[in-house]
Write a protein that holds these residues in place. Sequence first.
Motif, short mmCIF file in Angstrom:
data_model
loop_
_atom_site.label_atom_id
_atom_site.label_comp_id
_atom_site.label_asym_id
_atom_site.label_seq_id
_atom_site.Cartn_x
_atom_site.Cartn_y
_atom_site.Cartn_z
N ASP A 136 6.31 1.67 8.77
CA ASP A 136 6.91 1.41 10.08
C ASP A 136 6.26 2.20 11.20
OD1 ASP A 136 8.15 3.81 9.09
OD2 ASP A 136 9.73 3.59 10.57
N SER A 176 10.97 2.82 5.91
CA SER A 176 9.91 3.82 6.04
C SER A 176 8.93 3.69 4.88
CB SER A 176 10.52 5.22 6.12
OG SER A 176 9.54 6.18 6.40
N TYR A 196 11.13 -4.91 13.53
CA TYR A 196 11.09 -4.83 12.07
C TYR A 196 9.66 -4.57 11.62
CZ TYR A 196 9.56 -9.73 12.43
OH TYR A 196 8.89 -10.88 12.75
N ASP A 197 9.55 -4.03 10.39
CA ASP A 197 8.22 -3.76 9.86
C ASP A 197 7.82 -4.83 8.85
OD1 ASP A 197 9.62 -3.16 7.56
OD2 ASP A 197 9.19 -1.01 7.58
N GLY A 231 1.27 -1.82 6.64
CA GLY A 231 2.43 -1.72 7.50
C GLY A 231 2.24 -2.35 8.86
N THR A 278 6.03 -1.30 15.31
CA THR A 278 6.33 0.03 14.79
C THR A 278 7.69 0.53 15.29
OG1 THR A 278 5.29 1.20 16.64
CG2 THR A 278 3.87 0.59 14.77
N THR A 279 8.25 1.46 14.55
CA THR A 279 9.49 2.11 14.98
C THR A 279 9.33 2.79 16.34
OG1 THR A 279 10.41 2.36 12.77
CG2 THR A 279 11.08 3.97 14.40
N THR A 293 13.73 -1.29 8.59
CA THR A 293 12.67 -0.58 7.89
C THR A 293 13.26 0.34 6.84
OG1 THR A 293 10.81 0.97 8.10
CG2 THR A 293 12.67 1.30 9.58
N ARG A 326 8.27 -5.09 5.57
CA ARG A 326 8.95 -5.11 4.27
C ARG A 326 9.56 -6.46 3.92
NH1 ARG A 326 9.84 -0.69 1.44
NH2 ARG A 326 8.81 1.16 2.27
N SER A 378 12.44 -8.22 5.97
CA SER A 378 12.59 -7.61 7.29
C SER A 378 12.78 -8.65 8.40
CB SER A 378 11.40 -6.68 7.60
OG SER A 378 11.55 -5.44 6.96
N ASN A 405 14.93 -1.61 1.64
CA ASN A 405 14.84 -1.86 3.07
C ASN A 405 15.98 -1.10 3.75
OD1 ASN A 405 13.94 -2.87 5.55
ND2 ASN A 405 13.51 -4.89 4.67
#
Length: 573
Positions: free
Chosen positions: A301, A146, A92-93, A235, A124-125, A144, A95, A98, A153
């Motif tokens: 992310d 983005s 998860y980022d 982020g 990160t993604t 995320t 947000r 999250s 979200n």
Amino acid sequence: MRYRQLYDQWNNYTDLESIWKENLQFIAKDEKQIEDAFYRDLEFGTGGMRGEIGAGTNRINTYTVRKATTGLASYIKGAGAEAMERGVVIAYDSRRFSPEFAREAANTLASNGIKAYLYMEPRTTPQLSFSVRHLNAFMGIVITASHNPPDYNGYKVYGEDGAQLNLADAEVVIEHVNDAGDALHIDQRNPDKELIIQLDGQLDQAYMDALKTVQENEEFATSSDLKVVFTPLHGASGTTVQHILNEVGYNHIYYVEEQMEPDGEFPTVESPNPEEQSAFEYAILHGEKNDADLLIAVDPDGDRVGIAVKATSGYKLLTGNQTGAILIEYLLSQLKEKGNIPANGRVFKTIVTSDLGRVITEYYGVSTEDVLTGFKFIGEKIKQYEETKEFQFLFGYEESYGYLIKDFARDKDAVQSVLAIVEAAAYYKKQGMTILQVLAQLYERHGYYLEGLQSVTKKGVSGVNAIQNLLKQLRTNTITEIAGISVLSQEDYLHSERTFTDGRETEEIFLPKSNVIKYFLADGSWVCVRPSGTEPKIKYYYGVLSGSEAESSEKLKALQDDFSLKMNQYLID
């Protein structure tokens, strides 16, 4: 009215979590908000789901995450015991909610007897993509939205190859999610905590080691006097980028400290989107203070990256297409210099990405393949050619600031991209050139390619109908000219056909179906119409080519003015 009935059902649900109960009370007297929150279920599409945070069937919340994960669990159980044991990696980022949504996903999987690897801090993604592959997991989830605003979200699903779930598998998952039942009343048994494996820093170094393979010239790091300012825009990428740049030895990196800590409120930016000038406000201040050559901003992310380059006056932001062109030029020129360009090398781009990348790859004797918009289609091609050996992946990118250099991740990777961009800038500085001068040389060699994007937001039920009406009208009413330039052909990706205005026979398009239309004009320009997959928007993409910046700018403005005027007559609520 069904949406009112659903509102009352949620509002009267005795076990509703307090945060969502409060949200329902907040919108109690706003009929429009109630309708938007309950007029439909939040769509779980081929990439997962994304929406505003809040109570309701058309919002992302604990219950809609539970429903989505229940559907995903049903899909995994259908794949058998081995798939359940291999499990799902969850990241998860930064947000809002999250961490809570990630834990909800892990608990739901564990309640269904499925192993869940849960990152305990923002990652990160692309690291999620890498982790799925590294752990040989069956799937991945990343929470995320983005670069959407703070009140959004999302929930993205990845396959065992580390790429976003392919269309065929996604359709099956969607069926399972739709069959999961009422989000409020899904049985959430006590999860088997032994099935939840917490991930702290165990995989970080493995990802760092993979990142180092992106370098073409390792010696540039320690010897370069290039000055760079970096920001993760509050982020998930800050720590990762800082570690990798330190490990490889760059000495003149300045970090925007006000934006380094993950924060889902994004307090110092109007929008955490590296495509926008406003996202660089703090980076520009730090750049001016430190006389930096290059500014880099990454989205929340960590999969998209934007850059700004020192110019004669201030800093000039590059578009995603321009940054992609610079990366292709640098990477292929270095491979050529070393004699390492493979005979079957291939670069991938999306149908709305500039053709400048194509002509650069052709200059180096490399082929390019177009895919539909969305990096999942690049990931799909990587897997296909990895199996068939027909082509070797060299680079993939899309105009919306997403790039992939090495395929140890199978989604766009801003951390890889940062490393490659910094190295390219360091290389060209040693040659006495700036990134802008390299770009000017590319235009001089290949022609002045210029692109544009217009987005129109249409929210709510009426907005959905308006966007669908526009696309319906475009398929009913043939466009023969735009800004006085004849349309030569039209590609309709929903119907998989290419039609011509000169009467030639219709051709089949061999790409997955998508609700997108693209027009090709007599002067080499093109226009593409595409509804956003993540926001209530219709998007118009443009591409032009001429011999000068002034001529291309004039062409682009004429196309944008005329086409948007044409579309307004169809975009009716």
